[in-house]
Design an enzyme around this catalytic site. Sequence first.
Site, PDB file in Angstrom:
ATOM      1  N   ARG A 175      26.405  22.452  50.971  1.00 21.51           N
ATOM      2  CA  ARG A 175      26.842  21.056  50.817  1.00 21.51           C
ATOM      3  C   ARG A 175      27.418  20.536  52.125  1.00 21.51           C
ATOM      4  O   ARG A 175      27.162  19.389  52.518  1.00 21.51           O
ATOM      5  CB  ARG A 175      27.878  20.937  49.692  1.00 21.51           C
ATOM      6  CG  ARG A 175      27.300  21.164  48.310  1.00 21.51           C
ATOM      7  CD  ARG A 175      28.350  20.982  47.220  1.00 21.51           C
ATOM      8  NE  ARG A 175      28.766  19.594  47.084  1.00 21.51           N
ATOM      9  CZ  ARG A 175      29.796  19.184  46.358  1.00 21.51           C
ATOM     10  NH1 ARG A 175      30.549  20.071  45.722  1.00 21.51           N
ATOM     11  NH2 ARG A 175      30.100  17.908  46.262  1.00 21.51           N
ATOM     12  N   CYS A 228      37.615  18.514  49.933  1.00 23.98           N
ATOM     13  CA  CYS A 228      36.526  19.158  49.197  1.00 23.98           C
ATOM     14  C   CYS A 228      35.640  18.041  48.659  1.00 23.98           C
ATOM     15  O   CYS A 228      35.399  17.054  49.353  1.00 23.98           O
ATOM     16  CB  CYS A 228      37.084  20.058  48.090  1.00 23.98           C
ATOM     17  SG  CYS A 228      38.241  19.222  46.972  1.00 23.98           S
TER      18      CYS A 228
END
Length: 273
Positions: A175, A228
Amino acid sequence: MARGDVLITPDELDGVLADVDVLDVRWRLGEPAGAGRERYREAHLPGARFLDLEAVLTRHGEPIEGRHPLPDADTLARGLGELGVDGSRPVVVYDEAGSFAASRAWWVLRWAGLDVRVLDGGIGAWAAQNRPLTSGDTEVEAVLLTLTTGQLPTIEADDAAGFDGTLMDARAPERYRGETEPIDPVAGHIPGAANVPVSDFFTADGRLPDPERLAQLLDRPGPLAAYCGSGVSAAQIVLAGASIDRPIALFPGSWSAWSSDPARPIATGDERA
């Protein structure tokens, strides 16, 4: 701050169970609404009350605020007060091995000035020692609680842009590199951020790694900040830093806020270790 200020072991908790407020914060990203509460009702620590991450530990606003922006003080105080938390006793939060919900709860409650620790290893560590569990809901009387938030450091998107120190991206490497993005509108990472996967901050049984390992992971220059996907899993890195007295600021909006703003630049690939 030291490890014992942020964590409590099953042995330690067993000795003070009657003198603390225990909150079960089981939650997993993407699971059906109410699934964590159902697991709580099936089996939980004696006296534990269920703390709903989605209802109490966040609010739901505009996309540019991220998927899990911080709650306002009144909403947080009301939600905790309904669980009988009045701030007069220490709080212990727990979840399941590999989850980030307890660290998010720890962060939010500390941010609001409460005395809180995380059960190291969660309910799995408790049950592995054949300690008692109970089922159903724990009934408590609601209390009034007043909170003052802002007692842990945070950064916003403008601070993250060109952060003077090490900005840590806690998401999985694929990611971070922009190879896949299963949740948010754009793949990639904040320019200049270093990939520090949160998976490194759990042992195989869901406990926090030892201080020496944490010092290695966080041996990075300048002030530290973490983000995050939506400000939940990065709280585990902040907790890890606190356990070795290494302050880390949280970017609550995280990638979900950054990527929702078309004016923000996006980086892909690997930048720095």
